[in-house]
Design a protein around this motif. Structure first.
Motif, PDB file in Angstrom:
ATOM      1  N   GLU A   1      47.164  26.615  22.558  1.00 30.33           N
ATOM      2  CA  GLU A   1      48.211  27.889  22.402  1.00 30.33           C
ATOM      3  C   GLU A   1      48.397  28.469  22.999  1.00 30.33           C
ATOM      4  O   GLU A   1      49.316  28.824  23.795  1.00 30.33           O
ATOM      5  CB  GLU A   1      48.266  28.410  20.186  1.00 30.33           C
ATOM      6  CG  GLU A   1      48.303  27.124  19.418  1.00 30.33           C
ATOM      7  CD  GLU A   1      49.238  27.419  18.638  1.00 30.33           C
ATOM      8  OE1 GLU A   1      50.605  28.007  19.119  1.00 30.33           O
ATOM      9  OE2 GLU A   1      49.204  26.567  17.279  1.00 30.33           O
ATOM     10  N   LYS A   2      46.912  29.127  23.457  1.00 24.37           N
ATOM     11  CA  LYS A   2      46.869  29.962  24.089  1.00 24.37           C
ATOM     12  C   LYS A   2      46.551  29.137  25.837  1.00 24.37           C
ATOM     13  O   LYS A   2      47.850  30.566  26.832  1.00 24.37           O
ATOM     14  CB  LYS A   2      45.438  30.829  24.198  1.00 24.37           C
ATOM     15  CG  LYS A   2      45.334  31.715  23.414  1.00 24.37           C
ATOM     16  CD  LYS A   2      43.256  32.220  23.231  1.00 24.37           C
ATOM     17  CE  LYS A   2      43.552  33.363  22.164  1.00 24.37           C
ATOM     18  NZ  LYS A   2      41.883  33.702  21.909  1.00 24.37           N
TER      19      LYS A   2
ATOM     20  N   SER B   1      49.240  27.474  26.404  1.00 26.05           N
ATOM     21  CA  SER B   1      50.294  26.439  26.876  1.00 26.05           C
ATOM     22  C   SER B   1      51.473  27.937  26.227  1.00 26.05           C
ATOM     23  O   SER B   1      52.594  28.203  26.838  1.00 26.05           O
ATOM     24  CB  SER B   1      50.585  25.590  25.773  1.00 26.05           C
ATOM     25  OG  SER B   1      51.230  26.435  24.476  1.00 26.05           O
ATOM     26  N   GLY B   2      50.405  28.898  26.150  1.00 24.98           N
ATOM     27  CA  GLY B   2      51.485  30.403  26.327  1.00 24.98           C
ATOM     28  C   GLY B   2      52.117  30.639  24.529  1.00 24.98           C
ATOM     29  O   GLY B   2      52.496  31.532  24.286  1.00 24.98           O
ATOM     30  N   THR B   3      51.993  29.175  23.574  1.00 22.18           N
ATOM     31  CA  THR B   3      52.623  29.084  22.705  1.00 22.18           C
ATOM     32  C   THR B   3      52.304  30.400  21.201  1.00 22.18           C
ATOM     33  O   THR B   3      52.713  31.169  20.414  1.00 22.18           O
ATOM     34  CB  THR B   3      52.427  27.981  21.831  1.00 22.18           C
ATOM     35  OG1 THR B   3      51.729  27.433  21.652  1.00 22.18           O
ATOM     36  CG2 THR B   3      53.591  27.071  22.642  1.00 22.18           C
ATOM     37  N   TYR B   4      50.858  30.813  21.803  1.00 19.93           N
ATOM     38  CA  TYR B   4      50.115  31.297  21.323  1.00 19.93           C
ATOM     39  C   TYR B   4      51.101  33.001  21.290  1.00 19.93           C
ATOM     40  O   TYR B   4      51.162  34.246  20.137  1.00 19.93           O
ATOM     41  CB  TYR B   4      49.203  31.896  21.780  1.00 19.93           C
ATOM     42  CG  TYR B   4      47.804  33.359  20.874  1.00 19.93           C
ATOM     43  CD1 TYR B   4      47.229  32.442  19.988  1.00 19.93           C
ATOM     44  CD2 TYR B   4      47.769  34.048  21.718  1.00 19.93           C
ATOM     45  CE1 TYR B   4      46.484  33.644  19.708  1.00 19.93           C
ATOM     46  CE2 TYR B   4      46.345  35.397  20.373  1.00 19.93           C
ATOM     47  CZ  TYR B   4      46.088  34.852  19.448  1.00 19.93           C
ATOM     48  OH  TYR B   4      45.413  35.488  18.619  1.00 19.93           O
TER      49      TYR B   4
ATOM     50  N   PHE C   1      52.138  42.339  21.821  1.00 21.09           N
ATOM     51  CA  PHE C   1      51.156  41.211  22.588  1.00 21.09           C
ATOM     52  C   PHE C   1      49.827  42.081  23.001  1.00 21.09           C
ATOM     53  O   PHE C   1      48.351  41.505  22.854  1.00 21.09           O
ATOM     54  CB  PHE C   1      51.617  40.345  23.111  1.00 21.09           C
ATOM     55  CG  PHE C   1      50.764  38.899  23.786  1.00 21.09           C
ATOM     56  CD1 PHE C   1      50.549  38.375  22.413  1.00 21.09           C
ATOM     57  CD2 PHE C   1      50.855  38.738  25.078  1.00 21.09           C
ATOM     58  CE1 PHE C   1      49.459  37.245  23.200  1.00 21.09           C
ATOM     59  CE2 PHE C   1      49.343  37.700  24.906  1.00 21.09           C
ATOM     60  CZ  PHE C   1      49.114  36.788  24.151  1.00 21.09           C
TER      61      PHE C   1
ATOM     62  N   PRO D   1      57.293  28.654  26.111  1.00 20.24           N
ATOM     63  CA  PRO D   1      56.304  27.788  25.787  1.00 20.24           C
ATOM     64  C   PRO D   1      57.210  26.865  24.715  1.00 20.24           C
ATOM     65  O   PRO D   1      58.085  27.561  23.615  1.00 20.24           O
ATOM     66  CB  PRO D   1      54.749  28.707  25.857  1.00 20.24           C
ATOM     67  CG  PRO D   1      55.536  29.798  25.494  1.00 20.24           C
ATOM     68  CD  PRO D   1      56.940  29.950  25.890  1.00 20.24           C
ATOM     69  N   ILE D   2      56.305  25.522  24.471  1.00 23.10           N
ATOM     70  CA  ILE D   2      57.273  25.041  23.448  1.00 23.10           C
ATOM     71  C   ILE D   2      56.292  24.415  22.053  1.00 23.10           C
ATOM     72  O   ILE D   2      54.829  23.611  23.051  1.00 23.10           O
ATOM     73  CB  ILE D   2      57.927  23.922  23.604  1.00 23.10           C
ATOM     74  CG1 ILE D   2      58.265  23.276  24.690  1.00 23.10           C
ATOM     75  CG2 ILE D   2      59.373  25.206  23.693  1.00 23.10           C
ATOM     76  CD1 ILE D   2      58.488  22.051  25.115  1.00 23.10           C
ATOM     77  N   TYR D   3      56.117  23.473  21.651  1.00 22.28           N
ATOM     78  CA  TYR D   3      55.507  22.355  20.686  1.00 22.28           C
ATOM     79  C   TYR D   3      56.298  21.292  21.648  1.00 22.28           C
ATOM     80  O   TYR D   3      56.945  21.012  20.454  1.00 22.28           O
ATOM     81  CB  TYR D   3      55.168  22.733  19.526  1.00 22.28           C
ATOM     82  CG  TYR D   3      54.527  24.028  18.752  1.00 22.28           C
ATOM     83  CD1 TYR D   3      53.363  24.363  19.064  1.00 22.28           C
ATOM     84  CD2 TYR D   3      54.809  25.618  18.218  1.00 22.28           C
ATOM     85  CE1 TYR D   3      52.268  25.900  18.634  1.00 22.28           C
ATOM     86  CE2 TYR D   3      54.731  26.423  17.675  1.00 22.28           C
ATOM     87  CZ  TYR D   3      53.769  26.651  17.637  1.00 22.28           C
ATOM     88  OH  TYR D   3      52.650  27.624  17.462  1.00 22.28           O
TER      89      TYR D   3
ATOM     90  N   ARG E   1      60.280  28.693  12.710  1.00 26.58           N
ATOM     91  CA  ARG E   1      59.477  30.157  13.125  1.00 26.58           C
ATOM     92  C   ARG E   1      60.242  31.010  11.909  1.00 26.58           C
ATOM     93  O   ARG E   1      60.007  32.030  12.151  1.00 26.58           O
ATOM     94  CB  ARG E   1      60.121  30.194  14.346  1.00 26.58           C
ATOM     95  CG  ARG E   1      59.709  29.510  15.490  1.00 26.58           C
ATOM     96  CD  ARG E   1      58.773  29.888  16.591  1.00 26.58           C
ATOM     97  NE  ARG E   1      58.913  31.032  16.642  1.00 26.58           N
ATOM     98  CZ  ARG E   1      57.941  32.579  16.862  1.00 26.58           C
ATOM     99  NH1 ARG E   1      56.531  31.540  17.348  1.00 26.58           N
ATOM    100  NH2 ARG E   1      58.616  32.963  17.648  1.00 26.58           N
TER     101      ARG E   1
ATOM    102  N   THR F   1      46.714  36.491  29.047  1.00 19.65           N
ATOM    103  CA  THR F   1      46.566  35.544  28.023  1.00 19.65           C
ATOM    104  C   THR F   1      45.489  35.680  27.230  1.00 19.65           C
ATOM    105  O   THR F   1      45.124  34.689  26.516  1.00 19.65           O
ATOM    106  CB  THR F   1      47.312  34.048  28.449  1.00 19.65           C
ATOM    107  OG1 THR F   1      46.683  33.774  29.534  1.00 19.65           O
ATOM    108  CG2 THR F   1      48.861  34.001  28.266  1.00 19.65           C
TER     109      THR F   1
END
Lengths: 244, 321
Positions: free
Chosen positions: A79-80, A82-85, B50, B84-86, B98, B317
């Motif tokens: 998650e971290k 890929s940025g989805t975090y 964030f 960013p995606i799953y 979501r 990040t």
């Protein structure tokens, strides 16, 4: 709670859609199938020996120690990376809910893996008379120790964006927990320290208690608090990273 | 509404933001411009809670980002850079997931998901896996996600990057529709886009705000900077003097046979007449209209950006792996 459930659901889904989880399943089934076949042949129906080897042998510990880190290594690292975090955190979800959802999902998959053993055991019924109480105790032990190792793995995953590093850290921590039983040899029988190590070493619990069908509430407390401690540290690690 | 007061952010020894101040009023669409590494994404990450600010404070929709992050999250829709995606989820599954995370319940989930899919025209791909989507669709899924909880404030980090011109204009139209309803802060590299959509433009460079201007102000500023280019064939030596004496010409610059006139009125007819009268052969007579680009270049010219994008992203990040 609904958020925990949402995280749990997505996480489980990602297990069943990722190749890694299938590779783990494959290796798991192969390893257990081969050992089972081997022990059935070697012990000619002496059920106690078969079970003792199946649930205390080197393959068993190999699977117990190494699979949870592989299941949890993605949890936060991916998650971290890929940025989805970032997207996850900015929904306002709490770190506790995040950790809880992911933890339950990894533990569920872990238990699913061990659940695949039941058909083997059912087959045993035709060759010998396994004591189902012992088997249930074994799986109870597996469930408890799974809690600890999944929590350790999640904690490791919060530390780094690299899955390999996360899995390695978790494996080292798991081995430390496991090898606690080896510190026994430093002490004389009757030492307080010896009793301490007996109380906390998983290998000792499996050989002495679960193998005899003993389900002790002390183990629930021990493994439960161990896993809660690691989950707590995981939540704190997430918080700390955010304030860094 | 977004209000930022004396906001600082350090990454280790690097300073990404050096005490910036700005305010975006209710229902305003503000463009956030700046070279790579200027601090745009850092600011947006702070506004979406964030990242914590190192010093100073920021208020979004009436809540302080550091003190009431949950309240801020509930009112902000965020589209991060490069969405960013799953990859393993389908579009509708992802949006439902979501929606639950954002605290929607029961029937609300279904109706909001459907309505944002319509709004962002992604209903035709709702059964597709996110990993199989093109960049344009992915970006629109991100925008749909940002709109899910019907947020008061939208923070969009380069919403149109990677889209083809038609998609860009669709997204632009969508954003344009938010005017008066939602407060939007969008960052972009495409100046034309900002010029068309935004009521306000904020240019940052090197962690500082260089320009903070409303549409009315910058239009005036740009008009003042517009000029007329006149190119003559073999210009005689007195051209500069004659042009300067022309009624309405405020300022004349010259480079060889090319002359630039600044004026607040249209001098093209007068210059043509003058050329005919003086028998100068006129090769070119064209207005040079100043754009936001010139404003941007002017504002960001003096110093090279110090921060690298990569440094900013990595630290943002979570830092050292």
């Amino acid at each position: 709670m609904r958020r925990v459930a949402a995280i749990y659901r997505r996480e489980l889904l990602s297990y069943f859609t990722s190749p890694v989880a299938y590779i783990i399943l494959f290796v798991f089934l192969l390893a257990n199938g081969v050992t089972f076949y081997f022990f059935i042949n070697a012990f000619q129906g002496r059920i106690d020996d078969i079970l003792r080897s199946l649930y205390g042998g080197i393959v068993f510990w190999f699977l117990i120690l190494l699979i949870p880190p592989l299941l949890t290594m993605r949890a936060f690292s991916e998650e971290k990376r890929s940025g989805t975090y970032e997207l996850l955190v900015t929904t306002g979800i709490s770190d506790t809910a995040l950790v809880a959802g992911k933890f339950l999902a990894s533990w569920t998959y872990f238990m699913f893996l061990w659940g695949t053993l039941w058909p083997f055991l059912w087959m045993l019924e035709s060759v010998a008379n396994p004591e189902w109480g012992v088997l249930i105790a074994f799986h109870f032990g597996i469930a408890l120790i799974g809690l600890v190792f999944c929590a350790v793995g999640l904690f490791a995953s919060t530390l780094t964006q690299n899955q390999l590093a996360s899995a390695s850290v978790a494996m080292v921590l798991n081995l430390l927990v496991f090898f606690m039983s080896y510190f026994r040899s430093f002490f004389q029988p009757g030492d307080l320290a010896l009793r301490y190590f007996d109380y906390v070493s998983p290998a000792y619990h499996f050989v002495n208690d679960f193998a005899n069908g003993v389900i002790d509430i002390r183990y629930v407390v021990l493994y439960g608090s161990f896993s809660l401690a690691f989950l707590f540290v995981a939540v704190k690690a997430l918080e700390w990273r955010r304030w860094w | 509404m977004i209000e930022v007061r004396d906001l600082w952010r350090h990454y280790g020894r690097t300073t990404a933001l050096k005490g910036i101040n700005f305010r975006v009023g209710q229902g305003t669409i503000a463009g956030f411009l700046g070279p790579n590494g200027a601090g745009k994404s850092t600011t947006m990450k702070i506004l979406t809670t964030f990242l914590p600010p190192s010093r100073g404070d920021a208020t979004v929709a009436g809540h302080d980002v550091a003190k009431e992050p949950r309240a801020v999250c509930a009112k902000v829709g965020y589209l991060p850079e490069s969405m960013p995606i799953y990859p393993e989820l389908r579009v509708n599954e992802y949006l439902r997931h979501r929606a639950v995370l954002k605290g929607l319940r029961g029937r609300e989930v279904k109706s909001r998901v459907e309505s944002v899919m319509d709004e962002c025209s992604i209903a035709d791909v709702e059964r597709k896996l996110l990993g199989a989507l093109s960049k344009g669709y992915r970006q629109r899924v991100g925008l749909a996600d940002a709109l899910l909880a019907d947020p008061e404030v939208l923070i969009l980090d380069e919403p149109t990057s990677g889209l083809d011109p038609r998609q860009v204009s669709e997204v632009r139209r969508l954003i344009d529709g938010f005017r008066g309803k939602r407060t939007v802060l969008l960052s972009s590299h495409i100046l034309g886009e900002v010029e068309q959509v935004c009521d306000r433009v904020i240019i940052v460079a090197d962690g500082e705000i260089r320009v903070d201007s409303t549409r009315a102000k910058w239009t005036e500023q740009l008009q003042g900077a517009s000029r007329l280019r006149v190119v003559l064939d073999n210009a005689p030596s007195d051209v500069h003097e004659v042009l300067s004496r022309l009624k309405g010409a405020d300022q004349v610059e010259c480079d060889g046979s090319t002359f630039w006139l600044r004026s607040d009125r249209d001098l093209r007819g007068a210059i043509y007449d003058l050329c005919v009268k003086k028998r100068w052969s006129l090769l070119e007579l064209a207005p040079e209209i100043a754009t936001l680009e010139s404003l941007f270049l002017e504002a960001t010219r003096d110093r090279e950006p110090v921060l690298e994008d990569a440094v900013e992203e990595q630290s943002a990040t979570g830092g050292a792996a």
